[in-house]
Design an enzyme around this catalytic site. Structure first.
Site, PDB file in Angstrom:
ATOM      1  N   ASN A 213       0.845  -1.199   0.000  1.00  0.00           N
ATOM      2  CA  ASN A 213       0.000   0.000   0.000  1.00  0.00           C
ATOM      3  C   ASN A 213       0.878   1.245   0.000  1.00  0.00           C
ATOM      4  OD1 ASN A 213       0.464   0.908   2.844  1.00  0.00           O
ATOM      5  ND2 ASN A 213      -0.384  -1.117   3.277  1.00  0.00           N
ATOM      6  N   HIS A 214       0.248   2.409  -0.094  1.00  0.00           N
ATOM      7  CA  HIS A 214       0.996   3.655  -0.297  1.00  0.00           C
ATOM      8  C   HIS A 214       1.491   4.306   0.994  1.00  0.00           C
ATOM      9  CE1 HIS A 214       0.480   3.870  -4.546  1.00  0.00           C
ATOM     10  NE2 HIS A 214      -0.841   3.763  -4.460  1.00  0.00           N
TER      11      HIS A 214
END
Ligand code: CTP
Length: 403
Positions: A213-214
């Site tokens: 994920n970011h």
């Protein structure tokens, strides 16, 4: 790294022979990473030149309310100087200046700074032994200390007069050591053990691919740095990030997957006083990890995922006296969902981010949070840099754990 690193130190130099040592003092403080500005009395200039001190401090030296040499000079604002300082050190402090400080006299810039200062004030007396022993000096010390000023005791030794006794200013390295120890001793999180998780986790699909994920890890790293600066012993369990720690007091454990983060968190939780789980842990991982790179064959590829272990909930289940903090990133019914999580995971505090707020969430340098405590009270904060947000969270924890 020294606790003086990054601190704004205002050094007040008064007129005694020990003023020559101010040059060494400035150099040592700068070496420790402090930002140093010097304010000196007129008589101090007879012992050490402003040029020496401004060259060493890399800042202008102030000694009068206006700059006499410059016609268009502006007023040297003592309030601004005093408020700039995180710490005001007066060294050497002569009997004359100490007596004026004790009585609130303000007939020079240094004394006006002293009266305006809100930060801790340290003073290192320097005078001849009979002046040091004089009852008015003792009275000045007593008065100054009762106001909360901190005395750095003078040393015993040979004095400029040739007499031997107490009155010699402490050596610059002793003064720096005194400051460091005094600050360390008073840090609000001294002796507390913190466990912090940060960043994303990567869940492997095959030897070259993963689900991630970011999350940048910025929030968790900011909390780790801020907690260490406040004296805590910090273990930071970090998923893969590009960030570097500025503080060498933080012990860093690098992990990749949710399972590795789970194991590391459980290893350190038992000995922790506070655990703050800010990592964006993957909720699912591939059920099977291919041992070889998955080749593209079929048009569609279906992955089967399975839940990862919820680290936060598992710690909530075994916690004894630890203060446990979780994060919630919500998109709807924010407060309600966060309160449910707080209860379900047995937390003491939940930090709520709403993705609907501008300046909050992943990758940004700012965040907008709402703190929700066990008492269900909500405390909203405006958008702030993540470093400031970290301080707000820690302030809440300090308040709650000292209560
Ligand atoms: N967390 C964790 N371990 C996981 C998942 C989440 O420790 N496997 C922690 C996060 O570090 C964060 C908190 O749980 O402190 C909230 O995570 P979040 O994903 O918002 O909540 P979930 O409980 O996973 O619920 P949902 O995804 O359904 O909102």
């Amino acid at each position: 790294m020294s606790v003086l690193n990054g601190k704004n130190i205002l050094l007040g130099v008064t007129g005694g022979i020990a003023a020559y040592k101010a040059a060494f003092l400035v150099r040592l403080l700068v070496k420790k990473g402090a930002n140093v500005k010097v304010v000196m009395t007129a008589s101090a200039k007879e012992f050490v030149t402003p040029l020496t001190l401004s060259t060493l401090s890399k800042n202008e030296v102030f000694s009068s309310f206006t700059n006499e040499e410059n016609e268009n000079a502006q007023w040297n604002n003592h309030v601004e100087l005093a408020l700039w300082a995180d710490l005001f050190l007066i060294a050497p402090a002569t009997a004359n200046t100490l007596s004026k400080m004790a009585n609130g006299t303000s007939d020079n810039l240094l004394l006006a700074c002293y009266l305006s200062a809100k930060c801790p004030v340290y003073y290192a007396p320097a005078m001849d032994l009979d002046m040091y022993k004089h009852p008015t000096t003792a009275e000045a010390f007593e008065k100054l200390n009762s106001f909360g000023n901190i005395q750095i005791p003078a040393a015993f030794g040979e004095l400029a007069s040739g007499l031997v006794g107490q009155g010699r200013m402490a050596e610059p390295d002793e003064i720096v050591c005194f400051l460091e120890n005094d600050i360390l001793k008073k840090l609000p999180l001294r002796g507390k053990k913190f466990l912090i998780t940060a960043g994303p986790t990567y869940e492997a699909l095959d030897p070259v691919r993963f689900i991630g994920n970011h999350s940048s890890g910025k929030m968790g790293y900011a909390i780790a740095e801020a907690a260490a600066q406040l004296g805590a012993e910090v273990v930071l369990i970090s998923g893969p990030t590009a960030l570097k720690l500025e503080n060498d007091f933080v012990k860093m454990i690098r992990v990749t997957s949710a399972e590795e983060m789970y194991r590391a968190a459980h290893e350190y939780f038992d000995k922790s006083d506070v655990a703050i789980l800010s990592a964006a842990v993957a909720d699912y991982r591939p059920l099977e990890v291919a041992s070889e790179k998955i080749k593209k064959k079929e048009k569609d590829l279906t992955l089967q995922l399975t839940k990862t272990k919820d680290i936060l909930a598992s710690l909530g289940g075994i916690k004894k006296n630890q203060f446990l903090v979780g994060f919630a990133l919500e998109t709807e019914n924010e407060e309600e969902n966060a309160k449910l999580k707080l209860k379900k995971k047995n937390l003491d505090l939940i930090v709520l981010n709403s993705l609907r707020d501008k300046g909050a969430g992943f990758q940004t340098d700012t965040n907008k949070i709402t703190l929700i405590g066990k008492d269900n009270k909500t405390i909203p904060f405006p958008v702030k840099p993540k470093k400031e947000v970290a301080k707000d969270i820690l302030e809440y924890i300090i308040e709650q754990t000292n209560a």
